[in-house]
Design a protein around this motif. Structure first.
Motif, PDB file in Angstrom:
ATOM      1  N   PHE A 168       6.854  -2.738  31.997  1.00 32.53           N
ATOM      2  CA  PHE A 168       7.129  -1.344  32.357  1.00 32.53           C
ATOM      3  C   PHE A 168       7.828  -0.577  31.231  1.00 32.53           C
ATOM      4  N   PRO A 169       8.992  -1.033  30.749  1.00 27.19           N
ATOM      5  CA  PRO A 169       9.606  -0.260  29.658  1.00 27.19           C
ATOM      6  C   PRO A 169       8.755  -0.261  28.394  1.00 27.19           C
ATOM      7  N   LEU A 170       8.117  -1.387  28.080  1.00 30.50           N
ATOM      8  CA  LEU A 170       7.390  -1.463  26.810  1.00 30.50           C
ATOM      9  C   LEU A 170       6.242  -0.461  26.765  1.00 30.50           C
ATOM     10  N   THR A 209       7.078   4.065  37.530  1.00 26.32           N
ATOM     11  CA  THR A 209       8.361   3.857  38.197  1.00 26.32           C
ATOM     12  C   THR A 209       8.147   3.489  39.661  1.00 26.32           C
ATOM     13  N   LEU A 256       8.015   3.496  29.042  1.00 27.24           N
ATOM     14  CA  LEU A 256       9.284   4.176  28.815  1.00 27.24           C
ATOM     15  C   LEU A 256       9.603   4.466  27.362  1.00 27.24           C
ATOM     16  N   ILE A 257       9.430   3.453  26.526  1.00 27.90           N
ATOM     17  CA  ILE A 257       9.942   3.596  25.169  1.00 27.90           C
ATOM     18  C   ILE A 257       9.220   4.713  24.426  1.00 27.90           C
ATOM     19  N   HIS A 258      10.018   5.623  23.872  1.00 32.16           N
ATOM     20  CA  HIS A 258       9.411   6.710  23.091  1.00 32.16           C
ATOM     21  C   HIS A 258       9.641   6.464  21.626  1.00 32.16           C
ATOM     22  N   ILE A 310       8.812  -6.416  34.776  1.00 32.96           N
ATOM     23  CA  ILE A 310      10.097  -5.887  34.321  1.00 32.96           C
ATOM     24  C   ILE A 310      10.056  -5.594  32.824  1.00 32.96           C
ATOM     25  N   PHE A 311       9.282  -6.389  32.080  1.00 32.75           N
ATOM     26  CA  PHE A 311       9.165  -6.135  30.645  1.00 32.75           C
ATOM     27  C   PHE A 311       7.997  -5.213  30.304  1.00 32.75           C
ATOM     28  N   VAL A 322       4.743   8.059  33.777  1.00 34.55           N
ATOM     29  CA  VAL A 322       6.037   7.417  34.051  1.00 34.55           C
ATOM     30  C   VAL A 322       6.318   7.372  35.548  1.00 34.55           C
TER      31      VAL A 322
END
Lengths: 537, 94, 198
Positions: free
Chosen positions: C191-193, C56, C196-198, C188-189, C52
């Motif tokens: 990265f979280p996918l 980031t 980040l997403i747990h 931008i998409f 992460v």
């Protein structure tokens, strides 16, 4: 610039640029020359693929081994499909007539990005060459069919990679052409040509270009995933690695169904140009045709699943796709009504382009209505992957796009080459072709309903009768093609010269410029006041 | 030759936009460290959507271009979301 | 032939190309969504394996580079060639740093045997294979776009130095900027996918 070479009075065919001979063509950024480049490439590869088709039909004239075995047959229908789809009908009318006539019809001197336009053709040729290498490399020609279904496409030892990669490169060509056309139509219409004064052929090119931009990347990434899967063993579609092969089919058809509309929309546009001219009447329901074009382009994006009714999708997906498929039939039917109404009480001119246009409506209706049989779930299950499907899409893709292509070619030929073709030979060729076409494909509906599966080199003896008729039809049709092509090629070189600006009495802009057009099309950009089809004045 | 008026975005605006994007990034990193089950995904996607909208509007000048550009972008996003939706007509009901 | 110039048309062409790219990545997101819905647990565990902090940092520097390129357009519009060049150089450096980070990230994954075809990965089950397959493909194609972006920036810097791109004719710079923002949008998409997403 010398007077003799002035861009305003020299035909684009004779203009002397920086290069000579062949180079003056393959490095030309003139939209008209690029259109012809596509035309020549397509006619050549069409002939090749038609011969492949003829060989397949000859194999099918009797059960068992006639002239080839199963592996040869598999690689023949694969190559036939790849060439016919990616090289001929997808670029088809936009690349040839779109390039040549779009700028002229909207009153522009060229497309928005002429260099990009040339680059499109180069991508196209390079793509073709890459595909062709698949035929001559070590492991034998690909045998997956043009659909490259997973997981077979990465299990087969044959040269799938170059075929897939070549199709990917050709996709770039299609995307760049689409970008070019959208910007050209938005930015380069002549003063006074409002959106609803634009002829219908540019309108359909506009709808098509949007599909090219939004759908082609889907096949691009899908083919890249196949490449990644074959080269690097990344599991995306391989069930052994957890992948879902049906997802491949989804992605493939998310492009390839809209691609059918890339093929047919400009064909409808060309027909919408020809019918009013040869009926001497305003097109009936101009706005209805425009709106149905946009509706087809939009709804056509969401019906891909009807290619997958037996693949194991969820029930809800099945009837959603079936419903959307029926929905997309409506705007197509609207167009047919418009064409027929345009002819109603018109003063019909029985000339070659009109024959092609009317026969287009005939075969397009057979193709379209048989499409509804395939679009409804129950009947689809019965005829799925049979010759019924083959007959259906040949009626649409060959019958629709092919007839419209020939109609457009015979319609615009004098303008493009400054020579006239022999009308008697052209009519004879059309007649033989039409008879052969129907003899070839109509029995295949029957064979399909009887249960003859597609993509087999062999069949049960029960199907023998229908196959004999169909194979004979193939030979008749090819004779027709030979007559048509011989006539056109001879006429392009030795036909009667003409500088007649408007041989058919059309009202759109291309009939007001010189024959053949000058390098810059217009000496002065015209100002448009009237609609494109105002015959009764 | 080109006669359109160009809107010049000030450096200050750009800096503020960046600041907003960084703050949103921070929020999305922080929020996904919490245990919220499926809400995690939703929150992260909403924040990503807001960030994308900011980039489109300011950095990509959509706010200052003719309306048609914004219309085209929205249309493309809608087409994509519909494709996603229709695909899940299959996968949600298998 | 008269030279035809239409900046708005050129920009429109770039936008249409961006739409193509959006749909191209869009389909990868569709694939991701489908497989995530099939293997939610494996995708969560896969996400935990990604760094992460590294993700980031890359997100932050990519956002900064988006700002510098947007600012360089403003600088060009104001006729400040020197500032525009400086900002573009910063963007270029950030692009390279992004790739270097990516290189180390990928390297670590290879070390743990998460790379496609690695025997360790094959033992981990279908969901994990799909997660890392998609991770490498999606970040790989994204990195390819960064590379193309770098090439474009080098070309633009060179053209600005030669004064081919200047205060009244800078559509190349604008279009390169648009392209770079696209690269940012995708990230931008991504990265979280992935991270980040747990």
């Amino acid at each position: 610039m010398s007077e003799a070479n002035n861009a305003h009075n020299v035909s684009y065919l004779e203009y002397k640029g920086q290069y000579k001979g062949l180079l003056a063509w393959i490095f030309s950024t003139d939209h008209k020359r690029i259109g012809l480049l596509y035309l020549y490439t397509m006619l050549f590869f069409f002939s090749v693929a038609a011969i492949l088709g003829l060989l397949m039909k000859t194999q099918l004239i009797a059960p068992g081994y006639t002239i080839m075995g199963p592996q040869t047959y598999n690689s023949l229908f694969t190559l036939h499909g790849i060439i016919m789809i990616f090289v001929i009908v997808v670029p088809g009318l936009p690349a040839v007539f779109g390039n040549f006539f779009l700028p002229i019809m909207i009153g522009a001197k060229d497309v928005a990005f002429p260099k990009l336009n040339l680059l499109s053709w180069w991508f196209y040729i390079i793509g073709i060459l890459i595909v062709l290498t698949s035929q001559f490399m070590g492991d034998g020609p690909p045998d997956t069919g043009w659909t490259f279904y997973a997981p077979y496409s990465f299990r087969t030892p044959t040269n799938v990679l170059p075929a897939v990669f070549g199709a990917f490169v050709m996709g770039f060509s299609s995307i760049l052409t689409g970008i070019n056309f959208v910007v050209t139509i938005h930015r380069m219409r002549a003063p006074g040509m409002t959106w609803f004064k634009m002829p219908l052929f540019p309108w359909t090119l506009y709808g098509t270009a949007w599909i090219q931009i939004l759908a082609t990347p889907v096949i691009g990434i899908t083919l890249l995933l196949i490449v990644a899967e074959r080269l690097m063993g990344i599991g995306i579609f391989d069930p052994a690695l957890g992948g879902d092969p049906i997802l491949y089919q989804h992605l493939f058809w998310i492009y390839s169904h809209p691609a059918v509309y890339i093929m047919i929309l400009p064909a409808m546009g060309a027909i919408s140009e020809i019918i009013p001219v040869f009926s001497r009447k305003t097109i009936f329901g101009y706005k209805a045709i425009v709106l149905s074009t946009l509706a087809i382009a939009f709804v056509g994006y969401f019906v891909w699943g009807h290619h997958m009714f037996t693949s194991g999708m969820s029930g809800r997906a099945l009837y959603t796709f079936s419903f959307l498929t029926f929905l997309v039939a409506i705007p197509s039917a609207i167009k047919v009504f418009n064409w027929v109404s345009t002819m109603h009480k018109g003063s019909l001119q029985m000339q070659t382009p009109f024959y092609w246009a009317v026969s287009f409506i005939f075969v397009f209706m057979i193709g379209g209505l048989s499409g509804l049989v395939l679009g409804s779930l129950a009947t689809n299950v019965h005829v799925h992957d049979t010759h019924f499907v083959v007959a259906h899409f040949h009626f649409i893709v060959f019958g629709g796009t092919g007839y419209a292509f020939m109609a457009a070619l015979h319609y615009w030929f004098p303008k493009m080459f400054g020579r006239m073709y022999d009308m008697n030979w052209a009519n004879l060729g059309w007649g033989i072709f039409f008879i052969g076409f129907n003899t070839l494909y109509l029995p295949m509906f029957y064979l399909g309903i009887m249960g003859m599966p597609r993509r087999y080199y062999d069949y049960l003896p029960d199907f023998h009768g229908g196959n004999i008729v169909s194979s004979l039809g193939a030979w008749v049709m090819v004779s027709g093609i030979v007559i048509i092509f011989a006539n056109l090629i001879r006429s392009a070189r030795h036909g009667e010269k003409t500088t007649e600006k408007n041989p058919w009495g059309g009202k759109t802009l291309e009939w007001q410029v010189d024959t053949p057009p000058t390098l810059e099309n217009f000496e002065e950009i015209p100002t448009i006041e009237k609609g494109p089809y105002e015959f009764e004045d | 030759m080109s006669e359109e008026k160009h809107h010049i975005v000030s450096y200050r605006t750009h800096a503020f936009v960046l600041l907003a994007l960084l703050v949103l990034t921070g929020i999305s990193v922080a929020i996904t460290q919490l245990e919220m089950g499926p809400m995690n995904t939703l929150a992260a996607m909403i924040i990503a959507g807001i960030k994308a909208a900011i980039v489109l509007a300011w950095f990509m000048h959509l706010k200052f271009e003719s309306r048609f550009f914004a219309f085209m972008v929205s249309a493309v996003v809608v087409v994509f979301l519909l494709v996603l939706l229709v695909t899940f007509f299959d996968y949600s009901y298998r | 032939m008269t030279v035809h110039r239409d900046d708005l048309g050129d920009k429109m062409g770039m936008w249409l190309f961006i739409f193509t790219e959006l749909l191209l990545f869009g389909m990868l997101f569709v694939v991701y969504a489908v497989y995530r819905s099939m293997h939610p647990e494996a995708f969560k565990l896969g996400g935990d394996e990604l760094d992460v902090v590294m993700g980031t940092i890359n997100t932050i520097i990519l956002l900064i580079s988006s700002m510098t390129v947007a600012m360089s357009i403003s600088a060009m519009q104001k006729g400040n060639k020197k500032l525009a060049l400086t900002l573009l150089t910063i963007t270029l450096i950030i692009a390279v740093v992004f790739l270097v980070n990516k290189y180390f990230e990928w390297g670590a994954k290879f070390e743990y045997g998460f790379n496609p075809g690695a025997p360790e990965l094959l033992e981990l089950g279908h969901g994990t294979i799909l997660f890392f397959g998609l991770y490498f493909i999606m970040t790989g194609i994204h990195a390819l776009h960064i590379l193309i972006g770098i090439a474009l920036f080098i070309y633009v810097v060179w053209q600005i130095r030669k004064d081919k791109i200047h205060q009244t004719d800078y559509v190349w710079l604008e279009n390169t900027g648009l392209y770079w923002h696209l690269v940012d949008l995708i990230w931008i998409f991504l990265f979280p996918l992935f991270y980040l997403i747990h």
